[in-house]
Design an enzyme around this catalytic site. Structure first.
Site, mmCIF file in Angstrom:
data_model
loop_
_atom_site.group_PDB
_atom_site.id
_atom_site.type_symbol
_atom_site.label_atom_id
_atom_site.label_comp_id
_atom_site.label_asym_id
_atom_site.label_seq_id
_atom_site.Cartn_x
_atom_site.Cartn_y
_atom_site.Cartn_z
ATOM 1 N N ASP A 89 0.844 -1.205 0.000
ATOM 2 C CA ASP A 89 0.000 0.000 0.000
ATOM 3 C C ASP A 89 0.877 1.253 0.000
ATOM 4 O O ASP A 89 0.611 2.225 -0.711
ATOM 5 C CB ASP A 89 -0.906 -0.003 1.241
ATOM 6 C CG ASP A 89 -1.597 -1.342 1.405
ATOM 7 O OD1 ASP A 89 -2.468 -1.662 0.593
ATOM 8 O OD2 ASP A 89 -1.235 -2.085 2.341
ATOM 9 N N HIS A 142 -4.494 -3.426 6.467
ATOM 10 C CA HIS A 142 -4.317 -3.686 5.032
ATOM 11 C C HIS A 142 -5.674 -4.086 4.476
ATOM 12 O O HIS A 142 -5.991 -5.252 4.296
ATOM 13 C CB HIS A 142 -3.285 -4.789 4.775
ATOM 14 C CG HIS A 142 -3.273 -5.194 3.325
ATOM 15 N ND1 HIS A 142 -2.836 -4.354 2.328
ATOM 16 C CD2 HIS A 142 -3.692 -6.315 2.695
ATOM 17 C CE1 HIS A 142 -2.974 -4.959 1.149
ATOM 18 N NE2 HIS A 142 -3.496 -6.143 1.352
HETATM 19 N N1 LIG Z 1 -0.675 -7.935 2.500
HETATM 20 C C1 LIG Z 1 -0.709 -7.678 1.198
HETATM 21 O O1 LIG Z 1 -0.370 -6.553 0.776
HETATM 22 C C2 LIG Z 1 -1.141 -8.696 0.177
HETATM 23 C C3 LIG Z 1 -1.654 -9.907 0.562
HETATM 24 N N2 LIG Z 1 -2.046 -10.847 -0.375
HETATM 25 C C4 LIG Z 1 -2.534 -12.137 0.140
HETATM 26 O O2 LIG Z 1 -1.479 -13.100 0.055
HETATM 27 C C5 LIG Z 1 -2.027 -14.398 0.061
HETATM 28 C C6 LIG Z 1 -1.352 -15.264 -0.996
HETATM 29 O O3 LIG Z 1 -1.607 -14.779 -2.279
HETATM 30 P P1 LIG Z 1 -1.258 -15.648 -3.572
HETATM 31 O O4 LIG Z 1 0.126 -16.154 -3.523
HETATM 32 O O5 LIG Z 1 -1.692 -14.841 -4.737
HETATM 33 O O6 LIG Z 1 -2.285 -16.859 -3.380
HETATM 34 P P2 LIG Z 1 -2.245 -18.300 -4.015
HETATM 35 O O7 LIG Z 1 -3.616 -18.862 -3.775
HETATM 36 O O8 LIG Z 1 -1.678 -18.276 -5.398
HETATM 37 O O9 LIG Z 1 -1.193 -19.073 -3.101
HETATM 38 C C7 LIG Z 1 -1.430 -19.347 -1.760
HETATM 39 C C8 LIG Z 1 -0.777 -20.674 -1.458
HETATM 40 O O10 LIG Z 1 -0.887 -20.903 -0.062
HETATM 41 C C9 LIG Z 1 -1.068 -22.273 0.114
HETATM 42 N N3 LIG Z 1 -1.594 -22.525 1.458
HETATM 43 C C10 LIG Z 1 -2.882 -22.468 1.887
HETATM 44 N N4 LIG Z 1 -2.964 -22.812 3.169
HETATM 45 C C11 LIG Z 1 -1.712 -23.062 3.589
HETATM 46 C C12 LIG Z 1 -1.165 -23.500 4.823
HETATM 47 N N5 LIG Z 1 -1.935 -23.733 5.879
HETATM 48 N N6 LIG Z 1 0.172 -23.668 4.897
HETATM 49 C C13 LIG Z 1 0.948 -23.459 3.825
HETATM 50 N N7 LIG Z 1 0.485 -23.081 2.623
HETATM 51 C C14 LIG Z 1 -0.825 -22.880 2.515
HETATM 52 C C15 LIG Z 1 -1.989 -22.700 -1.018
HETATM 53 O O11 LIG Z 1 -1.892 -24.099 -1.277
HETATM 54 C C16 LIG Z 1 -1.434 -21.856 -2.161
HETATM 55 O O12 LIG Z 1 -0.464 -22.558 -2.913
HETATM 56 C C17 LIG Z 1 -3.530 -14.196 -0.126
HETATM 57 O O13 LIG Z 1 -4.152 -14.286 1.148
HETATM 58 C C18 LIG Z 1 -3.629 -12.789 -0.663
HETATM 59 O O14 LIG Z 1 -4.900 -12.231 -0.381
HETATM 60 C C19 LIG Z 1 -1.913 -10.598 -1.708
HETATM 61 C C20 LIG Z 1 -1.408 -9.391 -2.144
HETATM 62 C C21 LIG Z 1 -1.019 -8.352 -1.248
HETATM 63 O O1 LIG Z 2 -6.818 -7.320 -2.707
HETATM 64 C C1 LIG Z 2 -6.411 -8.487 -2.620
HETATM 65 O O2 LIG Z 2 -7.142 -9.495 -2.511
HETATM 66 C C2 LIG Z 2 -4.932 -8.716 -2.616
HETATM 67 C C3 LIG Z 2 -4.293 -7.676 -1.787
HETATM 68 O O3 LIG Z 2 -4.293 -7.752 -0.572
HETATM 69 C C4 LIG Z 2 -3.748 -6.504 -2.445
HETATM 70 O O4 LIG Z 2 -3.493 -6.535 -3.659
HETATM 71 O O5 LIG Z 2 -3.551 -5.500 -1.754
#
Ligand SMILES: NC(=O)C1=CN([C@@H]2O[C@H](COP(=O)(O)OP(=O)(O)OC[C@H]3O[C@@H](n4cnc5c(N)ncnc54)[C@H](O)[C@@H]3O)[C@@H](O)[C@H]2O)C=CC1
Ligand SMILES: O=C([O-])CC(=O)C(=O)O
Length: 324
Positions: A159, A187
């Protein structure tokens, strides 16, 4: 050559990790002179996909990578970990309310908090990326009584970086000209991107942009950027999230260049009482972060900061029974 450090990444076969693991392996997080051991955690059904990621990491022949551990056991993944990037989380499914999402993730993050407590280095630095990141970090922290709560942080750096670019583009300057950006709070769409203390090339940002743009374009655009990426890309932000996770950990470990935003345990600063993980302006030095104190807040800021605090307290109330 330095001794290797152990870096645990959860959700290691997911889309953020597909960028994150490779950039960490190449030295982007801790420097080109810091060898690393990658400890990758996935759920059992994703182990085959994780095997493919490990094959590709091996195929890069990264000079800094000393070893790669791939596991579906959190106790193995967090063993002696110096850094833990908790990316894996349960995404929102059809018909799931925010409360259901909180509960599903609370189960994951309580298990991982315990595993960190029992296995990680006593100095482990934890960054929670998986959403709802602030409350997941709180749950992990509450389940790790032997670790200092300050070791648990959540990511608002994406952000922060988004806000830097929006302001730089509006003022016709470069992101490196912007100083003093702050993301307060959660967030989520209630976060408060605050430019009141910002300068652009040495000039107060508030004098360079119209108030109307700030309140009605900049703030909502930064708040809604995640949704805009999903709409455009058909998937949530991944490479930019990975890049910001690297920025967060690098600055925490090696020092920040000025003010950055980190979600950390509230300590009463700026009237935000303890009990939630709230994004503050911080400066990092010597492996520690410190909240920047003494900033003056007008009524607009106070009201925005309170709204995002209220949301975090509601999230906390929804998972109170899991806080140990
Ligand atoms: N804080 C931030 O600024 C942001 C946060 N996110 C969040 O990050 C997370 C991951 O995003 P992506 O990589 O795109 O998702 P994704 O769905 O591509 O990958 C997530 C992975 O986590 C694994 N997983 C689920 N439960 C698990 C567990 N208990 N232990 C280990 N692995 C586990 C899944 O099998 C999957 O491979 C989401 O919650 C998304 O909303 C995404 C973008 C920004
Ligand atoms: O919005 C979402 O689901 C993923 C996220 O946290 C971001 O891009 O900031």
């Amino acid at each position: 050559m330095k001794d290797p450090v152990r870096i645990a990444i959860t959700g290691a076969a997911g889309q953020i990790s597909y960028s994150l693991a490779f950039r960490i392996a190449s030295g982007d997080m801790l420097g080109k002179d810091q060898p690393v051991i990658l400890q990758l955690l996935e759920i059992t059904p994703a182990m085959e996909a994780l095997k493919g990621v490990v094959m590709e990491l091996n195929d890069c022949a990264f000079p800094l990578v000393q070893d790669i551990v791939a596991t579906d056991d959190a106790n193995v993944a967090f063993k002696d970990a110096d850094f833990a990037l908790l990316v894996g989380a349960r995404p929102r499914g059809p018909g799931m309310e925010r409360k259901d999402l909180l509960e599903a993730n609370a189960a994951i993050f309580s298990v991982q908090g315990k595993a960190l407590n029992d296995n990680a280095s006593r100095d482990v630095k934890v960054l929670v990326v998986g959403n709802p990141a602030n409350t997941n970090a709180l749950i992990a922290s509450c389940n790790a009584p032997d670790l200092d709560p300050g070791q648990f942080t959540a990511m608002t750096r994406l952000d922060h970086n988004r806000a830097l670019t929006q302001l730089a583009q509006k003022t016709g300057k470069h992101v490196t000209d912007v100083e003093g950006m702050i993301i307060w709070g959660n967030h989520s769409a209630t976060q408060y991107p605050d430019i009141a203390h910002c300068t652009v090339a040495g000039k107060p940002a508030a004098e360079l942009v119209e108030r109307d743009w700030y309140e009605n374009t900049f703030i909502p655009d930064v708040q809604q950027r995640g949704a805009a990426i999903i709409k455009a890309r058909g998937a949530s932000s991944a490479a930019s999230a990975a890049s910001s996770a690297i920025d967060h950990m690098r600055d925490w470990a090696l020092g920040s260049d000025g003010i950055v935003s980190m979600a950390i345990p509230a300590d009463g600063s700026y009237g935000v009482e303890p009990g939630i993980i709230y994004s503050y302006p911080v400066k990092c030095q010597g492996g520690k972060y410190e909240i920047v104190q003494g900033l003056e807040l007008d009524d607009f800021s106070k009201q925005k900061m309170k709204a995002t605090e209220d949301e975090l307290r509601q999230e906390r109330a929804a998972v109170e029974h899991l806080l140990g």
